[in-house]
Design an enzyme around this catalytic site. Structure first.
Site, mmCIF file in Angstrom:
data_model
loop_
_atom_site.group_PDB
_atom_site.id
_atom_site.type_symbol
_atom_site.label_atom_id
_atom_site.label_comp_id
_atom_site.label_asym_id
_atom_site.label_seq_id
_atom_site.Cartn_x
_atom_site.Cartn_y
_atom_site.Cartn_z
ATOM 1 C CG ASP A 154 6.634 18.313 -37.547
ATOM 2 O OD1 ASP A 154 7.490 18.974 -36.952
ATOM 3 O OD2 ASP A 154 5.473 18.717 -37.719
ATOM 4 C CG ASP A 155 9.372 18.531 -33.707
ATOM 5 O OD1 ASP A 155 9.786 19.436 -34.436
ATOM 6 O OD2 ASP A 155 8.617 18.732 -32.736
ATOM 7 C CB CYS B 119 7.533 23.750 -37.646
ATOM 8 S SG CYS B 119 6.310 23.306 -38.863
ATOM 9 N NE ARG C 122 6.874 22.004 -41.363
ATOM 10 C CZ ARG C 122 6.699 20.700 -41.583
ATOM 11 N NH1 ARG C 122 6.290 20.303 -42.784
ATOM 12 N NH2 ARG C 122 6.892 19.813 -40.641
ATOM 13 C CE LYS D 260 3.505 21.242 -38.681
ATOM 14 N NZ LYS D 260 4.200 20.988 -37.394
ATOM 15 C CG HIS E 10 2.751 24.736 -39.445
ATOM 16 N ND1 HIS E 10 3.681 25.411 -38.686
ATOM 17 C CD2 HIS E 10 1.675 24.603 -38.648
ATOM 18 C CE1 HIS E 10 3.204 25.665 -37.491
ATOM 19 N NE2 HIS E 10 1.987 25.183 -37.432
ATOM 20 C CB SER F 115 -12.042 32.483 -46.179
ATOM 21 O OG SER F 115 -11.974 33.613 -45.307
ATOM 22 C CG HIS G 52 5.205 18.113 -33.853
ATOM 23 N ND1 HIS G 52 4.177 18.406 -32.983
ATOM 24 C CD2 HIS G 52 5.873 19.289 -34.047
ATOM 25 C CE1 HIS G 52 4.208 19.683 -32.663
ATOM 26 N NE2 HIS G 52 5.239 20.238 -33.290
ATOM 27 C CG ASP H 293 10.250 20.142 -38.996
ATOM 28 O OD1 ASP H 293 10.815 19.292 -38.272
ATOM 29 O OD2 ASP H 293 9.160 20.660 -38.688
ATOM 30 C CG ASN H 294 12.431 21.365 -36.022
ATOM 31 O OD1 ASN H 294 11.482 21.993 -36.502
ATOM 32 N ND2 ASN H 294 12.259 20.419 -35.119
ATOM 33 C CE LYS I 172 10.017 22.598 -32.731
ATOM 34 N NZ LYS I 172 8.693 21.921 -32.746
#
Length: 480
Positions: free
Chosen positions: A27-28, A68, A72, A117, A119, A150, A225, A283-284, A315
């Site tokens: 992540d990042d 992100c 994904r 993660k 996301h 929920s 991240h 992811d980036n 990013k």
């Protein structure tokens, strides 16, 4: 009798012969954040460097978005996320009718696990989704809304084909198994400790649970991240006099590296190393944020200590700094050790690769292509294709050495990505025919998306600042 027994066992025998697949998504993590990339001397990633030395390092690895959630969505479905109406984070959740890699592999007998993660569930900025599905909810602040737990759980990995899940970013996980490997009733669980080590433990437990069956593990490390941590014991490997954000980011990356090393060791210990294809990427690109070294307890969206050397941008941008990431592939006995390829590859390619290694038929609706021909013969030239991107008020594509980039429907660039100058030299005036060809191809691709067409908006404040800083271009207007 023996024939009947073999026929009864055939599906299980076939499943046992199928290779395992592990996708590790950080992540990042910037392009320069691995030692094997050869860009920054203060990085310490001995396990990932060994990973690259034992497999293939792709120097032109791309994600589908410089952010992100859309990135994904593209990876896990093998489709440009804009085809499902996801341009940026507020456009999620991932529609439940979309088919993920896990759902593709389950019919072939694969156990499927997601750790870390996710996301891709609705969150506080998903106002459009809330207006449609929960119209009685009232915003809690500027462009934010409280999504019922929920509704979040209804879009968790278990609803997208994952048989096992240990999903969480920090110290709270939604899990259906314990770190000991035992089953547990699905629900939230609190775990103390460094989040990356916990995610590694979740991955190791899943592998042990399914050591005898083919499995697909989607491991999403929440690092580097923000929020940053001076992660112990890893931070002790970096001098105290370096910028605190750099030191914290490097310590977290070292934690990821340690986790990858433990996974590689377990695969060998269980005797399944040669039967397991592992892909490592991000992811980036890194959020540079002018590299301000603010205290790690403040500026939650600031610089995470990562770097994108030698690429331009960060990013959020469709320049290389935002979308070009580390991309490593390891499969002992299948991928020649020490291989390096300059062929552009994409996270879109992971899904069709998974289908091929699992012996499943290709799917016509996927946007990537199987990496197996390149993995088996990295030195051979691969057929040329065009990769596309659309994000905020930017649109881009790359075909061969040429890259087209347009921002705000106002400024167009053309770059030679095989040149040492890459995105520091605009060739749009010297090669207008190439510019026109790529523009037309980009627009034709965008016409297939939801919503169709190139970005219609005006540059937002971040884009204005970025393109002034990196390209010395003044953009007109602002969009929120």
């Amino acid at each position: 009798m023996r024939l009947l027994l073999l026929m009864a066992l055939a599906p299980f025998l076939a499943a046992a012969e199928k290779p395992n697949l592990i996708v590790i998504f950080t992540d990042d993590l910037g392009y320069a954040d691995l030692g094997c990339q050869g860009q920054e001397k203060d990085v310490r990633t001995p396990n990932l460097d060994r990973f690259a030395a034992e497999g293939l390092r792709c120097t032109a690895g791309y994600v589908t978005a410089p952010q992100c959630s859309p990135s994904r969505a593209g990876l896990i479905t093998g489709r440009y996320q804009q085809r499902m109406g996801i341009d940026s984070i507020p456009d999620i959740p991932l529609p439940l009718e979309e088919v993920t890699i896990a759902e593709m592999l389950r019919p072939a007998g694969y156990a499927t696990g997601m750790v870390g993660k996710w996301h891709l569930e609705p969150n506080a900025v998903c106002l459009k989704w809330a207006a449609k599905h929960r119209p009685n909810l009232k915003p809690t602040g500027k462009r934010r809304i409280n999504i019922p737990q929920s509704d979040r759980i209804a879009h968790f990995p278990a609803k997208q084909g994952f048989s096992d899940h240990f999903t969480g970013e920090m110290n709270q996980f939604y899990a259906n198994y314990e770190l000991t490997g035992q089953d547990r009733k699905p629900g939230f669980i609190q775990k103390p400790g460094f989040r990356i080590d916990l995610q590694t433990e979740g991955a190791l437990a899943f592998i042990r649970r399914h050591r005898s069956a083919p499995f697909f593990l989607y491991l999403c490390y929440y690092a580097p991240h923000t929020p940053l941590e001076l992660a112990k014991p890893y931070v002790n490997e970096f001098p105290e006099d370096m910028p605190v954000r750099r030191r914290a980011g490097l310590s977290m990356i070292r934690g990821v590296d340690h986790g990858v090393g433990r996974i590689m060791e377990l695969l060998k210990e269980l005797g399944i190393d040669d039967d397991t294809l592992v892909i490592f990427t991000s992811d980036n690109g890194a959020p540079i944020k002018n590299r301000k070294d603010t205290p790690i307890t403040t500026d939650a969206g600031g610089w995470d200590g990562s770097l994108n050397t030698p690429w331009v941008g960060e990013k959020g941008m469709l320049s290389e700094g935002g979308i070009r990431v580390p991309f490593l592939v390891r499969w002992p006995g299948k991928v020649p050790a020490g291989s390096v390829s300059d062929t552009p590859v994409s996270t879109l390619d992971i899904a069709p690769t998974a289908l091929e290694v699992a012996g499943l038929d290709a799917r016509d609706n996927l946007d990537g292509r199987s990496l197996m021909p390149m993995l088996e013969k990295p030195a051979e030239a691969q057929p040329e294709r065009t990769l596309h991107w659309r994000f905020w008020n930017q649109i881009a594509c790359r075909r061969g050495k040429w890259k087209y980039l347009s921002v705000n429907a106002e400024k167009e660039f053309l770059f030679d990505m095989e040149s040492d100058a890459h995105e520091t030299r605009d060739l749009s005036e010297t090669h207008p025919e190439v510019l026109k060809s790529l523009r037309n191809e980009s627009n034709a691709w965008a016409a297939e998306l939801k919503p169709p067409g190139p970005p219609p908006g005006r540059a937002n404040p971040q884009e204005k600042r970025w393109y002034q800083e990196y390209f010395n271009v003044e953009l007109e207007g602002t969009s929120p």
